[in-house]
Design a protein around this motif. Structure first.
Motif, PDB file in Angstrom:
ATOM      1  N   SER A 160      54.782  11.295  33.397  1.00 28.69           N
ATOM      2  CA  SER A 160      54.328  10.460  32.282  1.00 28.69           C
ATOM      3  C   SER A 160      55.467  10.230  31.285  1.00 28.69           C
ATOM      4  N   LEU A 161      56.267  11.262  31.048  1.00 29.49           N
ATOM      5  CA  LEU A 161      57.390  11.095  30.120  1.00 29.49           C
ATOM      6  C   LEU A 161      58.427  10.137  30.692  1.00 29.49           C
TER       7      LEU A 161
ATOM      8  N   GLN B 192      50.003  11.550  27.846  1.00 32.04           N
ATOM      9  CA  GLN B 192      50.154  13.010  27.902  1.00 32.04           C
ATOM     10  C   GLN B 192      48.792  13.701  27.813  1.00 32.04           C
TER      11      GLN B 192
ATOM     12  N   TYR C 111      56.115  22.252  24.132  1.00 34.39           N
ATOM     13  CA  TYR C 111      54.809  22.681  24.639  1.00 34.39           C
ATOM     14  C   TYR C 111      54.749  24.193  24.848  1.00 34.39           C
TER      15      TYR C 111
ATOM     16  N   ALA D 146      60.788   4.708  30.396  1.00 34.24           N
ATOM     17  CA  ALA D 146      61.000   3.395  31.021  1.00 34.24           C
ATOM     18  C   ALA D 146      60.339   2.299  30.192  1.00 34.24           C
ATOM     19  N   ASP D 147      59.153   2.582  29.689  1.00 37.64           N
ATOM     20  CA  ASP D 147      58.449   1.600  28.866  1.00 37.64           C
ATOM     21  C   ASP D 147      59.233   1.333  27.580  1.00 37.64           C
TER      22      ASP D 147
ATOM     23  N   SER E 155      56.340  10.710  21.964  1.00 37.97           N
ATOM     24  CA  SER E 155      55.090  11.038  22.662  1.00 37.97           C
ATOM     25  C   SER E 155      54.867  12.539  22.694  1.00 37.97           C
TER      26      SER E 155
ATOM     27  N   ARG F  83      57.755   7.648  32.589  1.00 37.88           N
ATOM     28  CA  ARG F  83      57.183   6.307  32.392  1.00 37.88           C
ATOM     29  C   ARG F  83      57.350   5.855  30.947  1.00 37.88           C
ATOM     30  N   ARG F  84      57.148   6.805  30.045  1.00 39.30           N
ATOM     31  CA  ARG F  84      57.257   6.440  28.636  1.00 39.30           C
ATOM     32  C   ARG F  84      58.681   6.017  28.299  1.00 39.30           C
TER      33      ARG F  84
ATOM     34  N   ALA G 296      51.821  14.609  20.934  1.00 38.39           N
ATOM     35  CA  ALA G 296      50.888  15.001  22.007  1.00 38.39           C
ATOM     36  C   ALA G 296      50.048  16.194  21.571  1.00 38.39           C
ATOM     37  N   PRO G 297      48.794  16.247  22.009  1.00 39.05           N
ATOM     38  CA  PRO G 297      47.978  17.419  21.666  1.00 39.05           C
ATOM     39  C   PRO G 297      48.568  18.721  22.194  1.00 39.05           C
ATOM     40  N   GLN G 298      49.386  18.623  23.249  1.00 40.10           N
ATOM     41  CA  GLN G 298      50.034  19.834  23.774  1.00 40.10           C
ATOM     42  C   GLN G 298      50.957  20.444  22.725  1.00 40.10           C
TER      43      GLN G 298
ATOM     44  N   VAL H  19      51.396   9.213  23.998  1.00 36.96           N
ATOM     45  CA  VAL H  19      50.587  10.368  23.599  1.00 36.96           C
ATOM     46  C   VAL H  19      49.290  10.393  24.407  1.00 36.96           C
TER      47      VAL H  19
ATOM     48  N   MET I 216      59.786  -4.504  34.002  1.00 35.33           N
ATOM     49  CA  MET I 216      58.406  -4.063  33.770  1.00 35.33           C
ATOM     50  C   MET I 216      57.564  -5.222  33.246  1.00 35.33           C
TER      51      MET I 216
ATOM     52  N   ALA J 121      52.630  16.053  36.372  1.00 36.35           N
ATOM     53  CA  ALA J 121      52.079  14.798  35.845  1.00 36.35           C
ATOM     54  C   ALA J 121      52.599  14.519  34.433  1.00 36.35           C
ATOM     55  N   GLU J 122      52.803  15.577  33.662  1.00 35.43           N
ATOM     56  CA  GLU J 122      53.342  15.385  32.309  1.00 35.43           C
ATOM     57  C   GLU J 122      54.779  14.864  32.386  1.00 35.43           C
TER      58      GLU J 122
END
Lengths: 558, 449
Positions: A166-167, B226, A155, A172-173, A199, A169-170, A203-205, B223, B1, A162-163
């Motif tokens: 989110s990563l 993000q 980036y 973990a998912d 991700s 979480r991703r 990502a748009p970033q 994505v 989860m 928050a980013e």
């Protein structure tokens, strides 16, 4: 002047000894650290410049591949993007419209990402740690130490909390999903990391470069921060994300210091010259078309000739007119034989001093790419010269003229020469002459070079002699050397070089006729130094250290 | 989860909620569905640029009869001519360069937006046309797993400054437009289209393929996650731009879901014979037919070429399509025949799959005589199979008052009249279609009985 200024002075003096520059850094002579001009007139011009628009754009295919390559530490092959939507060019340079970020592009990215991620999770640069058991799968620890630095460099700035969350979480998912299909903790960990890295890379970033305003509704001017500056100049010089040294200047914030900025630009100009000219000048003069040709082929050698000449012009501080008349070129036996040059030439490309070749309009790449494989087109070549060297855009003929064009063409005797044919068209009426007057005479002056860039005195198919005597804006010329000199002396020539540089570097349209700010910028960039035109290198330094580059406005020009 | 209510499923639901209102341009059309009984379900719009040799009406033949070895000969050879109506006297959209406008506006009869203003500077992002016919028909069945499929040959990245500053290069690259500002890119790689429809190659076990699809979807979820954080920092203009990207992400995620559900569909084998151009289009056409046979999609477009880029379909043709259109009609007819033969194979394939009765297939171009960029009497064919004698097929249909008037641009009909008539077959009754001088007139095109 503080400590950093003294260091800069020492560095510059050392550099002066090494490369023969004229003296200490000009920036040390000024109160305003943003200017380095010792010419009062140029300094005055620099002060009047306006902030440029904030950058908001998409990465080109090449930039994307380069950036990912640098992130994972492995040069990825272009073939990965074979089925991708081709990068659009605008004003001669890569520019991806926002509308192109459609489902096809997402599909391309998403599918290619699988191959990229295969490499990323095998890369020691990325996978700085590993897990061996299920109890090591937690985000805090190995996963976080891999993903967060990766995302930060991708980036080009620190992650927002928050980013980062989110990563996590991703990851973990991804782990949860993998646990349903896999049993090996290492594989599960890898697929969790893969989900997070994937991700980031979509990502748009990462796939866009947007200089965001301080607040969403902010309108007004601001200075670019160190991260934004690093991103701008790294994509300008390397078509990729910042390298480690540039990144360190962004992280410690010193890149906003004009001396540091200038030093970094000088470093990139010296160490990344090849990448810079291959990208910037390769697009400007189209020779990038030959970059992907097979090494050893004539086209590949022509590409090498082109970028090497341009690299020397930048490195050696030559003026823009050297693009037309450098006084040297790069030749090997094969290319010299192709050009039908007499003499002994080495098997490797070697710099040769000559006035016959080397100028862009005498390079094999330009001459071949401006012709079809079967014939040259003086109209097309003339139009290209106007566009690339004089920034004059010739509009396409109105379709209402097509029938008239056909009639005129049919009326020309088969025995007419190329020159006579062009004259007949030009004389058909003001609607034709209005544009062809700008194109045809220049194109005729280059008819002495065939569609492969070889000199010729007669056309191979008809045997008729080639007529190259013509005129430019009413002034007659007899040879291509005279034509080169006349083009380089035109007042718009230097300004056009400055315009192309600005378009490429700031990824925006430049229109000096409609925008005073743009006109002022071109005037400044092309302003003489000691009565002589600035070098291409000086133009670059002027641009990057100018307010028009370092400062941006949001929400419309001020 | 929990896998019961995953973030992905929630986001997907949100995506649907957000997406539906964006189709406002389809609203009046959809409201009118109940007024007509649909006779057709599917549509394939096909296109080739740069026109075809079409001398004039005085000859009573424009090379398409097949009897004189013209470009339509393959239709007779393939035995599909009885399903084809040869439309005559229809004009292409011609504002700016007809290569650009006649392509982008082909299926919407709408002029392209240009930046011809006192200030010649243009924004490379500026693109404007209108929703194309395939997308209007896709709207009639919004629950289709795949909204539409789009096949093409190549993509032109730019032309010259004179053109690029006035009209977007995307105008020559897309005949399908989701809406006025969103051209749809074509898939040029048959394998990508296969993956697009069926999710993966059939070399993987179902379980492995399912996992890999889930893994890809998980990344797309990430994505969007993000993006959701990023958008809060953006200006409204940039937010609007990136929302289109986010929407594309959501759609591709939806495609992966539909692909996972396509495991029971018959998968066509890849074509292996012939040169790449023909082989690729044959494979993509087979995929489109297979997708329609499995009711995965209702709409598709095929661009056999863009009309200006390097388009030499086979090595036996001695010139490019654009150059041929200007300078060599012998080679142009050869190229036309390759493309018309592909189109004929599409018709034959639909017939063999028993889909032709519910499908309308169109083939058209953006000009007639490429030497003069003539936008009158462009090549235009319509194919289907009648269920209840609803269409005039196997014959020439004139849009002009007289056959002799086909070359008179002023007397030519807008294609929008044809599109309006075709939409009636789908139960869609529109009062008007197209814009400016290309707007529909309300008069019958002649295609309907």
């Amino acid at each position: 002047m503080g400590w950093s200024g003294n260091v800069a002075l020492v560095l510059c003096l050392a550099t002066a000894v090494a490369v023969g520059c004229d003296g200490p850094s000009d920036s040390l002579l000024k109160d305003d650290p943003g200017t380095f001009e010792d010419d009062p007139e140029a300094a005055k011009l620099a002060e009047t410049l306006a902030a440029g628009p904030a950058m908001t754009r998409n990465l080109s295919n090449r930039e994307y591949l380069n950036a990912v390559s640098d992130l994972i530490g492995e040069r990825l092959p272009r073939e990965l993007q074979a089925g991708w939507t081709a990068t659009t060019q605008f004003s001669g340079f890569d520019a991806v419209p926002w509308m192109n970020l459609d489902t096809k592009v997402v599909r391309d990215l998403s599918e290619t990402l699988e191959a990229i991620l295969d490499r990323a999770v095998a890369s020691p640069k990325v996978m700085t740690c590993q897990v061996t058991s299920a109890d090591q799968l937690a985000w805090e620890g190995c996963a976080k130490s891999i993903v967060e630095p990766f995302a930060t460099r991708a980036y080009g700035r620190p992650l927002a909390p928050a980013e980062a969350e989110s990563l996590a979480r991703r990851y973990a998912d991804g782990v949860a999903l993998a646990q349903e299909a896999l049993t090996d903790p290492k594989e599960i960990f890898t697929d969790g990391v893969r989900a997070a890295l994937g991700s980031v890379l979509l990502a748009p970033q990462f796939v866009t470069r947007i200089e965001v305003p301080p607040t969403p509704d902010f309108t007004g001017e601001r200075d670019l921060d160190a991260y934004e500056l690093a991103s701008r100049i790294s994509f300008m010089f390397t078509a990729s994300i910042p390298d480690d040294e540039l990144w360190s200047k962004a992280v410690d914030g010193t890149l906003t210091n004009p001396d540091v900025l200038r030093a970094q630009v000088e470093r990139l100009l010296d160490t990344k010259t090849d990448v810079f000219v291959q990208s910037f000048m390769g697009q400007w003069f189209d020779f990038r078309e030959y970059e992907s040709t097979e090494p050893g082929t004539l086209e590949h050698t022509m590409w090498n000739e082109s970028w090497r000449v341009m690299a020397d012009i930048v490195k050696e501080g030559l003026p823009a007119k050297a693009i037309l008349q450098p006084g040297f070129t790069y030749l090997n036996q094969e290319l010299a034989a192709h050009y039908n040059l007499v003499g002994q030439f080495p098997s490797e490309l070697t710099r040769v001093e000559t006035a016959e070749r080397g100028g862009i309009l005498q390079q094999g790449s330009w001459l071949s790419l401006s012709a079809t494989p079967l014939k040259t087109s003086p109209i097309h070549r003339g139009r290209l010269v106007q566009d690339r060297l004089l920034c004059k855009v010739i509009p396409p003929p109105d379709s209402s003229l097509f029938e008239e064009i056909q009639k005129v063409t049919a009326s020309i005797p088969a025995t007419a020469s190329v020159k006579e044919r062009l004259e007949t068209h030009r004389n058909a009426g003001p609607a034709c002459a209005g544009c062809h007057e700008y194109m045809d005479p220049i194109g005729l002056g280059l008819e002495g070079f065939d569609m492969h860039g070889r000199l010729r005195n007669a056309y191979a198919d008809t045997g008729r002699p080639v007529e190259t005597e013509s005129h430019l804006l009413g002034k007659p010329f007899r040879t291509f050397r005279e034509l080169n000199a006349m083009i380089a002396e035109l007042p718009e020539y230097e300004r056009c070089a400055a315009e192309k540089l600005t378009i490429y570097s700031t990824r925006r349209i430049v229109d000096a006729t409609a925008s005073k700010a743009d006109a002022d910028l071109l005037t400044y960039l092309s302003h003489p130094i000691d009565g002589r035109p600035p070098s291409v290198r000086q133009m670059i330094l002027r641009l990057v250290t100018s307010k028009a580059f370092r400062r941006v406005h949001h929400g419309g020009a001020k | 989860m929990s896998r019961v209510l995953s973030r992905r499923n929630v986001l997907r639901g949100v995506g649907v909620c957000i997406a539906l209102p964006l189709l406002e341009s389809a609203l009046p059309i959809r409201l009118a569905h109940a007024q007509l009984t649909p006779k057709k379900k599917r549509f394939i719009g096909c296109f080739f640029g740069s026109g075809a040799p079409m001398p004039d009406a005085a000859n009573g033949d424009w090379g398409y009869s097949g009897n004189r070895g013209g470009a339509l000969k393959p239709l007779a050879d393939l035995g599909v001519a009885p399903y084809v109506a040869v439309m005559r006297g229809f004009r292409a959209v011609n504002n700016f360069d007809v290569h650009w406008s006649g392509t982008a506006g082909f299926l919407s009869s709408t002029p392209v937006g240009t930046t011809n203003s006192p200030n010649p500077t243009s924004d490379p992002n500026y693109e404007r046309c209108a929703k194309s016919l395939d997308q209007i028909i896709a709207d009639t069945h919004p629950s289709a797993p795949i909204r539409s499929l789009h096949a093409g040959f190549s993509r032109v990245p730019s032309w010259d400054e004179g053109h690029d500053r006035v009209g977007s290069i995307n105008y020559v690259n897309s005949i399908a437009w989701r809406d006025a500002t969103s051209p749809i890119s074509n898939i040029t790689d048959p394998m990508q289209m296969f993956t697009r429809v069926f999710g993966s190659s059939d070399k993987l076990s179902n379980a492995r393929a399912a996992y890999l699809l889930e893994r890809r979807k998980s990344i797309l979820d990430g994505v969007l996650d993000q993006y959701n954080h990023h958008k809060a920092t953006l200006s409204s203009a940039d937010k609007h731009r990136l929302e289109a990207y986010a929407q594309s992400i959501r759609e591709v995620e939806g495609e992966l879901t539909s692909a996972a559900n396509a495991t029971t569909c018959a998968r066509p084998a890849e074509e292996t014979g012939g040169e790449a151009y023909v082989r690729n289009f044959r494979t993509m056409q087979k995929i489109i037919i297979a997708a329609m046979q499995c009711d995965l999609t209702r709409a598709a477009t095929i661009m056999y070429n863009d009309g200006i880029g390097p388009n030499r379909p086979t090595s036996t043709v001695a010139a490019e399509q654009h150059d041929s259109a200007h300078n060599n009609w012998n080679t142009l007819i050869q190229i036309n025949q390759v493309q018309v033969a592909l189109w004929g194979e599409l018709i034959a394939g639909l017939k063999a799959a028993d889909l032709l009765k519910e499908t309308v297939v169109v083939l058209g171009s953006n000009m007639s005589d490429g030497r003069t960029h003539n936008s009158a009497n462009v090549p235009l064919l319509v194919a289907s199979e009648n269920v209840a004698n609803e269409m005039k097929l196997g014959q020439e249909v004139y849009g002009t008052p007289t056959p002799a008037a086909v070359t008179d641009l002023a007397q030519n009909r807008n294609m929008s009249d044809l599109w309006v008539d075709l939409l009636k077959l789908y139960g869609v009754n529109v009062t008007s279609l197209g814009e400016g001088p290309y707007k529909s007139t309300g008069k019958p095109s002649g295609i309907l009985v």
